[in-house]
Design a protein around this motif. Structure first.
Motif, PDB file in Angstrom:
ATOM      1  N   ARG A   1       0.827  -1.213   0.000  1.00 24.25           N
ATOM      2  CA  ARG A   1       0.000   0.000   0.000  1.00 24.25           C
ATOM      3  C   ARG A   1       0.860   1.262   0.000  1.00 24.25           C
ATOM      4  O   ARG A   1       0.614   2.200  -0.761  1.00 24.25           O
ATOM      5  CB  ARG A   1      -0.932   0.001   1.212  1.00 24.25           C
TER       6      ARG A   1
ATOM      7  N   ALA B   1      -5.899   2.350  -3.444  1.00 28.69           N
ATOM      8  CA  ALA B   1      -5.137   3.270  -2.591  1.00 28.69           C
ATOM      9  C   ALA B   1      -5.914   4.569  -2.413  1.00 28.69           C
ATOM     10  O   ALA B   1      -6.893   4.839  -3.109  1.00 28.69           O
ATOM     11  CB  ALA B   1      -3.773   3.534  -3.211  1.00 28.69           C
TER      12      ALA B   1
ATOM     13  N   GLU C   1      -9.041   3.728   2.579  1.00 28.68           N
ATOM     14  CA  GLU C   1      -8.389   3.513   3.865  1.00 28.68           C
ATOM     15  C   GLU C   1      -9.342   3.868   5.007  1.00 28.68           C
ATOM     16  O   GLU C   1      -9.374   3.206   6.041  1.00 28.68           O
ATOM     17  CB  GLU C   1      -7.118   4.359   3.948  1.00 28.68           C
TER      18      GLU C   1
ATOM     19  N   GLU D   1      -0.829  -4.809  -5.377  1.00 31.13           N
ATOM     20  CA  GLU D   1      -1.593  -3.595  -5.625  1.00 31.13           C
ATOM     21  C   GLU D   1      -1.421  -3.206  -7.087  1.00 31.13           C
ATOM     22  O   GLU D   1      -0.391  -3.529  -7.716  1.00 31.13           O
ATOM     23  CB  GLU D   1      -1.119  -2.446  -4.724  1.00 31.13           C
TER      24      GLU D   1
END
Length: 885
Positions: free
Chosen positions: A96, A121, A126, A222
């Motif tokens: 991340r 992201a 988050e 990711e």
């Protein structure tokens, strides 16, 4: 031959006899003019010939799938021509953080990138990530964090290996006393981390995985979607952007030595890699081919002067054809660039036929001027007929929807005309000076002729074998297939291909999916519901899926989680540097080992005993390594272990703290970077449709595409493009082949004025085509977007070879026993052999499409040679001989 046919032949014969004689007599001037034209053409080509590597322009823009794709790209332009950056890391925290740093760095580089988007992201996910969990999953996370809170708080206050080992020792002792605690993920994670360090392949412990009570995976991934600025005037349009991407990764610490690994794939990277491997294969093939062609020409000509003559004619013809391409088209594409390969195969055929005929006449005692007149007339008449049929074969692609091959057709078709003129103009001029001496009588004549005599001697066997092979081939013919999978054409070892195939294995996020558009929310919901019911569809995603359900209940659990965790403050205390620190660390780890021993001995049936044994074993290995190390080595190793175990804790705590700040949200609250990819400015909704089957299977691909199109006719995406483009290509080649066949038949009837001899010319072509198609099944090399380009070349060579044989037989009224000993038979053999070594080298290319083209050409030319030199002479035997036999 009829009187009119003889008269026509006489006019063509006389024209080229005079033409070649004039070129021979004024050879010096002809060569000077040719040199000046070549230099001027070369300069013009180098300054004006462009390169168009945009594969979307290969097919007509009016085809339905191109119309759908164009409409989708106009609606969501950020999704077209993208790079997909894949970041792999040992922990989700590292993946991340690297993604956020790299994405932020790339967004600043507007000179090389239009758009940068990291799907997972950013602050939004988050902060609201826990809302995407189910209620039962949130309840479990809350319970686990409540049980682990004291341990986490203590370690956060003193983030050292000594404190961590002390806390874990107390936890094991509590477990030993009978307290209900879930320590298995922690014990297993620490054990794996220690083992990785001792194997000298270190990886950090993921605290995020521990919080979720999940076993730590070998890697976490990711993605970043990047829309680069492409320059199609360059051979590699994305070269500068990809270089900038690697530089940006280096700037943010993603290097070969870092734990985070960067890979690049996506449609742009795949196209760049394909072009690179294809050209690299061509370079290697070119070197091998040049050497092998010279060797073949030596055995054919036996004279350096004649070999040089062929090479000069080929070079000049290539330059002039490239100049024509610059004037007529203005650029080459990744298909029309193959004109050079096609020209070498067919242009050499022209030069070899002319030069071997000239040599044959010299060997029979004629003077050079007389030999030039006869060979110019004979070869000119035969080569003119071949040029007409070849040009028809290539020009037949011009009306098709496959514009990439249409450009190849006009360039190569005109190239055949250029080859004829160069061969009969520059060839005679060079013969004025090369060779200087009369060549010795060829031994190849006897050897080739003796081999070919066998088919005449055993003509009944030849007929029988041909009949059996034809029947067998017709039985296998229905199994011929076309491979629509573009990935199967590329080098399987290429990074972009390997990465893309790995992503395909993730069915829920496969880049090979279909996309459809809906005008409004109601239509999007209806269409998604209909598509989900299809057995070929696994699931459908829309913007509506990014608004989680049961938010109120989930927010209550998240608030409870925040209260449970409390205000945990992470200390920035650094590890000490004194000599006592390694001793303290060692003592704390030994105390942990003792606690594990006691737990294992007294509670052997406990569910955590197995993981406790694993950690005890890992600690024993660590102690053995420490015992054999110096003080500095012990300090370094223990500090590394401390970093491995605690490095991700601050990031995991910060992410957890941020996740407890979630607030309710609706579709209107989604971030613009996300919403703009699922709903356009005009209000269109985007639906992503994931397949239930592996689309590497062509049948599964067809089922998925047709099923989706039944519900959403405007659907597009890689599966639709692959299937529809493949079918358009097949249709274009079938259309062109039929058009070429009709045109060639008409031309042959006009040239030969005989249905019988027209059929004799066509029969070897049809037989070789049948056998070649059959061998694609036997060799498991299906037709694809690359090797199907071999068909026009095989058509040209097949017509050339059989027409030369029939024309020579009619022209000189030769029987088969004499025909197979003539320069015509030797020229067919050596020109085919030249083409074979030219194309056989392609089989060794790392690019599978190029390699399959090499296989197709090699097999096709081999059958062309057999059908022309073995089967056709037996059919040309006079009726009287066949009756006697």
């Amino acid at each position: 031959m009829t009187t009119s046919n003889k008269a026509s032949h006489s006019r063509i014969y006389d024209l080229f006899a005079r033409w070649s004689t004039i070129s021979y007599r004024y050879g010096g001037w002809v060569l000077l003019i040719a040199l000046l034209v070549a230099v001027a053409s070369g300069i013009y080509v180098s300054r004006n010939l462009g390169m168009n590597t945009d594969t979307t322009e290969m097919l007509s823009e009016h085809l339905p799938f191109r119309v759908n794709m164009k409409h989708y790209n106009e609606t969501f332009p950020q999704d077209m021509e993208t790079l997909l950056i894949v970041l792999d890391a040992p922990t989700p925290e590292q993946a991340r953080m690297a993604t956020e740093r790299l994405a932020a760095r790339l967004k600043k580089d507007t000179a090389n990138f239009h758009d940068v988007y990291a799907p997972n992201a950013g602050d939004f996910f988050e902060r609201n990530g826990l809302l995407y969990e189910s209620v039962p999953e949130l309840e479990q996370i809350t319970d686990r964090l409540a049980a682990a809170q004291p341990l986490i708080a203590h370690i956060a206050q003193e983030p050292t290996l000594t404190a961590f080992a002390d806390v874990l020792t107390r936890a094991v002792e509590e477990l030993h006393k009978g307290r209900s605690m879930e320590l298995r993920p922690v014990l297993s994670g620490i054990s794996a981390t220690l083992d990785a360090r001792l194997r000298e392949s270190p990886r950090a412990l993921s605290w995020q995985s521990l919080f979720n009570a999940e076993p730590q995976k070998s890697k976490y991934q990711e993605l970043i979607v990047v829309k680069p600025r492409l320059d199609y005037s360059q051979l590699f349009p994305a070269e500068q952007s990809i270089a900038a991407l690697h530089a940006a990764a280096k700037d943010v610490g993603v290097t070969g030595e870092s734990p985070v690994r960067l890979r690049i794939t996506g449609e742009v990277a795949l196209a760049e890699e394909e072009l690179n491997t294809s050209l690299r294969g061509m370079e290697y093939a070119g070197i091998i081919t040049f050497v092998m062609v010279v060797v073949v020409l030596y055995f054919a000509m036996r004279t350096p002067g004649l070999i040089l003559n062929v090479l000069v004619c080929l070079t000049l013809g290539l330059i002039l054809t490239a100049a024509f391409a610059t004037v007529a088209v203005g650029h080459l594409n990744i298909i029309s660039i193959a004109f050079a390969v096609l020209y070498i195969g067919l242009g050499a055929d022209f030069a070899i036929h002319f030069l071997l005929r000239y040599r044959e006449i010299l060997e029979n005692g004629a003077q050079p001027v007389e030999a030039m007149k006869i060979s110019g007339g004979d070869a000119g008449a035969a080569l003119t007929a071949c040029t007409i049929t070849n040009a028809i074969g290539f020009y037949a692609f011009m009306p098709t929807d496959y514009s990439g091959v249409a450009e190849l057709g006009i360039i190569s078709g005109t190239g055949m005309i250029i080859s004829l003129l160069v061969t009969l103009t520059v060839g005679p001029a060079l013969l004025r000076y090369l060779p200087r001496r009369l060549p010795a009588k060829s031994t190849a004549k006897a050897s080739v002729g003796r081999v070919l005599e066998l088919s005449l001697k055993w003509h009944k066997v030849t007929y029988a074998l041909t009949l059996v092979a034809s029947v067998a081939a017709l039985a296998i013919l229905p199994q011929v297939t076309f491979d629509y999978n573009l990935l199967n054409m590329q080098d399987p070892q290429g990074e972009a291909v390997k990465t893309f195939r790995e992503l395909l294995a993730e069915a829920d996020h496969s880049p090979w999916h279909a996309t459809a558009l809906a005008n409004d929310r109601k239509e999007a919901e209806r269409l998604a519901q209909q598509l989900t019911k299809l057995p070929e569809v696994k699931n459908v995603v829309t913007i509506l899926d990014f608004v989680p359900a049961e938010q109120e209940e989930k927010l209550q659990l998240i608030e409870e989680m925040a209260l449970t965790m409390g205000p945990i403050t992470f200390s920035s205390q650094a590890a000490g540097k004194g000599d006592e620190i390694p001793v303290q660390q060692r003592n704390a780890l030994e105390a942990l080992a003792v606690a594990l021993d006691r737990f294992i001995a007294e509670r052997p049936d406990h569910p955590a005993s197995a993981t406790a044994r694993e950690l005890k074993s890992s600690l024993a290995a660590l102690f053995a390594r420490l015992d054999g190390a110096s003080l500095d080595e012990r300090r370094s190793l223990l500090n590394s272990v401390e970093n491995d175990l605690l490095a991700t804790l601050p990031s995991a705590l910060q992410s957890l703290r941020t996740a407890t700040e979630a607030t309710p949200f609706g579709q209107q609250d989604l971030p613009t970077s996300l919403a703009s990819r699922w709903r356009s400015r005009s209000g269109d909704y985007r639906l992503v449709i994931y397949p239930a089957e592996d689309l590497n299977d062509n049948d599964a691909l067809r089922r998925f595409v047709r099923a989706v199109q039944q519900e959403a006719p405007n659907a597009t995406g890689a599966p639709m493009v692959s299937l529809e483009a493949g079918e358009a290509v097949v249709q274009a080649f079938v259309q062109a082949f039929l058009l070429a066949l009709v045109g060639i038949i008409i031309a042959l009837l006009i040239i030969l004025r005989s249905v019988k001899y027209t059929l004799l010319v066509l029969l070897p072509l049809l037989l070789s085509s049948l056998f070649t198609a059959t061998f694609t099944v036997l060799l498991n090399v299906p037709f694809n977007f690359a090797n199907i380009i071999a068909l026009p070349l095989l058509l040209g060579l097949g017509i050339d070879s059989s027409l030369h044989m029939v024309h020579r037989s009619l022209n000189k009224e030769l029987v088969s026993e004499i025909l197979i000993h003539t320069s015509t038979a030797r020229a067919i053999f050596y020109s085919a052999l030249t083409a074979l070594v030219d194309f056989a080298s392609l089989m060794f290319s790392s690019h599978r499409g190029t390699a399959s083209m090499g296989i197709m050409l090699t097999v096709g030319l081999t059958f062309t040679l057999i059908c022309t030199l073995v089967i056709l002479p037996t059919l040309l035997r006079p009726p009287a001989q066949r009756a006697e036999a």
